[in-house]
Design an enzyme around this catalytic site. Sequence first.
Site, PDB file in Angstrom:
ATOM      1  N   GLU B 429      -4.845  -0.246  -1.783  1.00 54.47           N
ATOM      2  CA  GLU B 429      -4.260  -0.222  -0.486  1.00 54.47           C
ATOM      3  C   GLU B 429      -5.346   0.219   0.651  1.00 54.47           C
ATOM      4  OE1 GLU B 429      -0.892   2.457  -0.594  1.00 54.47           O
ATOM      5  OE2 GLU B 429      -1.818   3.583  -2.016  1.00 54.47           O
ATOM      6  N   ASP B 453      -0.066  -0.502   3.425  1.00 54.95           N
ATOM      7  CA  ASP B 453      -1.097   0.406   3.902  1.00 54.95           C
ATOM      8  C   ASP B 453      -2.562  -0.646   3.904  1.00 54.95           C
ATOM      9  OD1 ASP B 453      -0.324   2.975   4.669  1.00 54.95           O
ATOM     10  OD2 ASP B 453      -0.300   3.557   2.373  1.00 54.95           O
ATOM     11  N   CYS B 500       3.303  -4.754  -4.210  1.00 59.25           N
ATOM     12  CA  CYS B 500       4.488  -4.094  -4.048  1.00 59.25           C
ATOM     13  C   CYS B 500       4.277  -3.618  -2.401  1.00 59.25           C
ATOM     14  CB  CYS B 500       4.544  -2.742  -4.743  1.00 59.25           C
ATOM     15  SG  CYS B 500       3.520  -1.677  -4.473  1.00 59.25           S
TER      16      CYS B 500
END
Lengths: 95, 575
Positions: B429, B453, B500
């Site tokens: 991320e 993120d 995700c």
Amino acid sequence: MDITCKLIVPWEYGVHIRPATKIVKLLKKFDSETYFSIHNKKYNAKKMMELLTMEAHCGQKIEFLAVGSDAEEVVEKLKVLFNEYDEEESQLGAY
Amino acid sequence: MEIQGGVAVTPGITVGKAFILDREQPIIKQQFIRQDKKSIENEKQRYLKAQEKAIKELKKIEKQTADTKDISIIFCGHRLILEESQQEILHKIEHHFFKAEYAVHHLMQTYQDHLSSREGELYSRRLSDLKDIENRLLKHLTCSKNYSYKLLRKPIVIIAKELTPSQTALLPLNKIVGIITNTGGQTSHTAIVARTRGINAIVGLGEGTNSIFADDTVILDGFTGNVIIRPTQKTLAKYKKLQQKQKKSVASLQKIKAFDTETKDKESIHLLANIENPSEVETALAQGAKGVGLYRTEFIYVNHSHPNEETHYNAYTQALRKLANRTLIIRTLDLGADKDFGLFRTIEDNPFLGCRSIRLCFKYEHVFRVQLRAILRASVHGNLSIMFPMISSVEDLRKAFDVLQSVKNDLRKENIDFAQNIPVGIMIEIPSAALTCDLFVSDVDFFCIGTNDLVQYTLAVDRCNENVASYYKFAHPAVLRLVNHVIQTGNKHSVKVSICGEISKEMILAFIGMGLKEFSLSPYSILEVKKMICGMTLQQAQRIAKRVLQYTNHEDTVKYLCKKVKGIEKNQVLL
């Protein structure tokens, strides 16, 4: 019956919320119409907002007028209220 | 009245009654009501109800302070002022067509102006009395706070500045059909909660929420991000019709549960669910999830301010038992920044670039160890994986592994059982990790790309700051190239890659084309995505992905992908 009397504002901070509440609570028990007058202006003495906006400082003379059948009693009771020495009051100031 | 400019979190139409959870003290604007008998009467009643509540409240305070007469009499005074103002306020509503809030404010302002013209402290005390009275009335006019949740009837639309995790925990979610907030974006806490629970939400509506009053009928248009308040009968009927149509399509989606998630050319795609709480496992499975791809464990802190090892252990065990040997990927604590929960309150200038997530775990290693111990102990109850968030370098991973190893050694010494060969993965991320993901391939079992993120850090956009919301472009070529790079690297080295995050089915189409086989989604998005997958071919997705990687900007990419998804869904005969 019309009765007038002269009173001296005893409260250090003038007619602020506490004395005003006491006055209104007392006067509402009577049928008479009640007024204060100061600087040639008349204020409905049973209305909180009128009392709060009335320019009455400590030590100032104000005139009280009661019109009605129980006017005499109103004046007597109000005089007592104005003469009450309120210890807690002076300690708390205008809170 | 229509308020525009909100961000729709979930598509769909929702109608409900407004419940004002909190709001900043509203700036009272000059507002008028309609000049007909009914509107006037309604507004008068609304004022009288609020006044009654305010008086009741004052009487209660008078009673509570009865032993200090000089205090209690002040509240008696406030009550008298309220009572004597009634007539004038009603007059302003009836003859000047003022909205109740404005009528109250207007009258109090007149008094205050009168007093302000005088000098001295004498009057400033009285001013604060008036302000207090005004605020009390406005509170009862605009906020629903003093209601008990129990008394509320469905369907409720919650109005709030931004839902905090602890507020969410207290809400009767079964009665709530919609949420509207002043702040927040697609990835704010409110949005995530709404998606996970299948509640319609419009976030970032800004000051527009101040026009919503308690008990107003509110329509959330989850297609446009607009909110319609106090709709006319005609508007309401129109939206109710749309709502019916949507319900039908939801029902038809349920049918798809029986199918395998595979493309028309038989390429299997794994769809897992994101959860915050073990109780959500049932929902996830009911929506067709094949497991949990992201368990956000930091939400344990919402219900327990100091969760101990047993709290953690019980939560994980519960989730594993419900999953019955299906995958459970536990992400270690991702606290800090937008999920502080008042725990490690350190004021930082840039919390998203600060000591959050795994960094916080390293700083408070004892907290980290407690969680790892609980995870390891729970591992014997099912199929569990561990995932470390916010890894920015090989050193971060080394450090995390060292702690994990040390906790394992402790358990061995204590003769406590845990599963061998627990898969360990990292969240990708941070751009540095994405660019250098080849350096991790020999150490980890899987990569999970955290898009929220990754977008924020790649594009330098604080995802909670609505001033830069328009810079948050999830299909920016830089983001797509990074994601593609991670997918290619993972596939080349046989490291499983998944995504995700809050991503749309359009992006999923592109990522499948890039070679991704696993997604972890909000439970309520799973069927929708599955439907698309069943209607496409892998070859088609690959062509689309190739094209997408050539686009130079977010807007064109999104437009192109939307068109493609529409095409796929249109040609779907199976439903």
